[in-house]
Enzyme design. Sequence first.
Site, PDB file in Angstrom:
ATOM      1  CD1 TRP A   1       8.223   2.438   8.223  1.00 52.61           C
ATOM      2  CD2 TRP A   1       6.614   3.263   8.907  1.00 52.61           C
ATOM      3  NE1 TRP A   1       6.941   2.379   7.665  1.00 52.61           N
ATOM      4  CE2 TRP A   1       6.252   3.165   7.926  1.00 52.61           C
ATOM      5  CE3 TRP A   1       5.819   3.759  10.242  1.00 52.61           C
ATOM      6  CZ2 TRP A   1       4.738   2.716   7.644  1.00 52.61           C
ATOM      7  CZ3 TRP A   1       4.154   4.278   9.030  1.00 52.61           C
ATOM      8  CH2 TRP A   1       3.942   3.745   8.645  1.00 52.61           C
TER       9      TRP A   1
ATOM     10  CE1 TYR B   1      11.702   2.271   3.664  1.00 52.63           C
ATOM     11  CE2 TYR B   1      11.760   0.402   4.781  1.00 52.63           C
ATOM     12  CZ  TYR B   1      10.772   1.273   3.908  1.00 52.63           C
ATOM     13  OH  TYR B   1       9.955   0.823   3.953  1.00 52.63           O
TER      14      TYR B   1
END
Length: 759
Positions: free
Chosen positions: A109, A107
């Site tokens: 960005w 996980y």
Amino acid sequence: MTLTSTHWGVYRTRTGDDGVPVLTPFERDRNPSPIGLGMVEAAIGPARVRRPAIRKGWLKHGPASREGRGAEPFVEVPWGEALDIVATTLRETIARHGNGAIYGGSYGWSSAGRFHHAQSQIHRFLNTLGGYVAHRDSYSLGAGRVILPRILAPLGVLNRDASAWAGLDGTCRLFVAFGGLPIKNAQVNSGGVGDHDAAAWIARLARSGTKFVNISPLRGDLSADAAEWLPLRPGSDTAVMLALAYEIVAAGKHDATFLATHCAGAERYLAYLRGETDGVPKNAEWAAAISEIPAARIRALALEMATTRTMIAASWSLQRARNGEQPYWAAICLAAVLGQIGLKGGGIGFGYAAINGVGHRSTGFAGPTLPQGKNAVADFIPVARIADMLLDPGGEYDYDGARRRYPDIKLVYWAGGNVFHHHQDINRLIGAWRRPETTIVHEQFWTAHARHCDIVLPATVPLERDDIGGANDDSYLIAMKCSMAPAGEARDDYAIFADLAARLGKADAFTEGRDVGAWLRHLYTECRAAHPYLPAFDEFWESDFVELPPRLPERTMFDAFRADPVGAKLATPSGKIELYSETIAGYGYADFPGHPHWRAPEEWLGAASTYPLHMLSNQPATRLHSQYDPGGVSRGAKIAGREPISISPADGGARGIVAGDIVRVFNARGSFLAGARIDDGLRPGVVVIATGAWYDPLERGVIGTLDVHGNPNVVTADRPASRLSQGCAAQSALVEVEKYEGALPKVRAFDPPEFSTRD
Ligand SMILES: Nc1nc2c(c(=O)[nH]1)N[C@H]1C(S)=C(S)[C@@H](COP(=O)(O)OP(=O)(O)OC[C@H]3O[C@@H](n4cnc5c(=O)[nH]c(N)nc54)[C@H](O)[C@@H]3O)O[C@H]1N2
Ligand SMILES: Nc1nc2c(c(=O)[nH]1)N[C@H]1C(S)=C(S)[C@@H](COP(=O)(O)OP(=O)(O)OC[C@H]3O[C@@H](n4cnc5c(=O)[nH]c(N)nc54)[C@H](O)[C@@H]3O)O[C@H]1N2
Ligand SMILES: [Mo]
């Protein structure tokens, strides 16, 4: 002059006198973010990972040595050796335990840029090897993502179709913002943002006569002049929403027709409001005792909302909390009681200003995207349950109505995320992180996550590579051109995975015979087939950017459903807005009935505790999460090198703390140092510190040691929002703060780790 794109904006780059790129904001951006201006400094600085590095104990003893994670020095090795070791470890792990023993959820960005998107790269790579255990949902929106499709609409739809600012301008008279409209957050947009327009829209609405009400512990969450500030206790929004609805109904101002024609289960929800099920009417006095917003103000606001065109906005932060599904459900019910859903200027919205894209003029544009292939492993975890998974292989848990089991993970492979930033209760995480045999990461920087891995492979930053920049529905597609040589021996994630795939006999499956240039051309050309107005690739590449045509600039969310609730029914089980959900009631969770309800969290200002302050850890104004923390913009805001924490004058005074002091923030889970800011725009009893300061333990590798730099996740609880969603609940944390009188330990977060020779 070429362009580069980041999640916080587009920048022009030119080579400066010293050969280093100089960035200036994109000329089309009305309100550029300063965040980008700190990037180059960090990209060439000492915190970069420059060569492949392997933890000494792992290199010597392999998976037998795990306790040294985060403490032992690293040995730098040549690329060829590092890739051989990673390939062998992957092959052996799969042979012995199967692909279901690899956690590749990864996980995070990553960076902007459609091709070099690290998440897409790692998932595509692991899929060519037979798959990996994936993650579901996000830290942003765990609770929301699970409950919203059951009761209103999927989150993607709510983000994309949120009533546009342009349509609210001049029509919305009252904008009630739970969690505010923090402009610091609208600096960011996942994938990129060509023109930061959220601040301008909020100012314009204010000029057009929209009255803003900021219901938040923090005055600064809403920038509009003359916004009213109602500082509530964190975590009490559900009570306020229920009471607003109660008072509207009690005054007979609710829209009974809308409830009958567009909603399911209104009677059971109204019975709860009236107290028929628990003997407690959810009136203004009841909510005032919970939220500390005066009852008279709640009652008056309810009547204002019922007599004027009102937008109810709920920030994403509301649901990143214990029982985080409830404020969203209660907000939807409140909007349903008002009956303005689907009307211009009214209704409901989630995440206005959380990112620039919500409310932005839509373009209907999507892509280009790197295909990830198919994951042959069906297993996944709700993303915020990573520590539980590592600590309890085979353990059972609830998720969205199902009973599931955690997999037994032997190898964790990450690219493009920082779990030692994003996960709650870092001390618990350190223990969990010692369980798998091997942990591998591709990183640009020596983050705490990289320091806690066994194998660290150096990755490039976007300034060091060519890519295509753009976010779905943003207004520009950007030709991102390489403007500096990679730091040290850093390589693109793609190049690393391509070489690994070759060692594992999967080169063709992974690369399809393309290099980076061929991929950019291919992905763009595929995207152009769906959006024929795009110019040919060469023209795009030469022209630096393409402006995309707007679509539905004044759209109103749910207007079609309002006009025709049968023909344009919702995707919920009943096709209507579900004020009572048979599906959720059917799960039989004793603590989660079929309608929104108030339930006090374990940690909030209404609970008796040794730790009397509610700590909120919100998104940083000076960076994106932990990214570019070593850059000048983020460092420039620190106090004696520590992350600032805001404290109210009353709480500072009671503790003898003045602005600029270094304080120790602590609870039973851990402690960190931060620099004090005294802020009269803060509700007493609440302290606020942004997320993302790189975790910097006083004693490396030691569970429970002081973090000297200010990472709030040292004290947050690793408790899910609920067993429905298992979402991140970082906002529900109590702490105490004291002036730190000891000698100030050095901040070492941005120094590279210790390196060693092989022996
Ligand atoms: N207490 C608390 N915790 C929170 C939150 C909160 O509100 N409070 N918010 C949560 C939320 S909403 C989120 S979204 C998460 C964010 O958590 P993350 O998305 O994990 O945070 P980032 O700092 O963006 O981490 C991205 C990492 O990827 C690396 N990276 C960037 N580009 C590349 C690349 O091209 N290749 C490789 N290999 N690496 C790259 C960066 O250096 C960085 O370390 O945090 C969550 N954590
Ligand atoms: N500059 C910058 N912008 C970002 C990001 C970043 O890292 N940097 N991260 C992006 C990401 S990944 C996400 S998910 C979004 C997140 O968007 P949000 O989750 O909305 O952002 P936060 O800053 O965590 O919270 C917004 C405000 O909510 C308030 N708040 C907290 N708890 C409560 C509560 O219980 N009740 C009420 N009424 N208010 C409360 C806090 O005062 C806080 O300032 O932001 C995005 N934007
Ligand atoms: Mo997020």
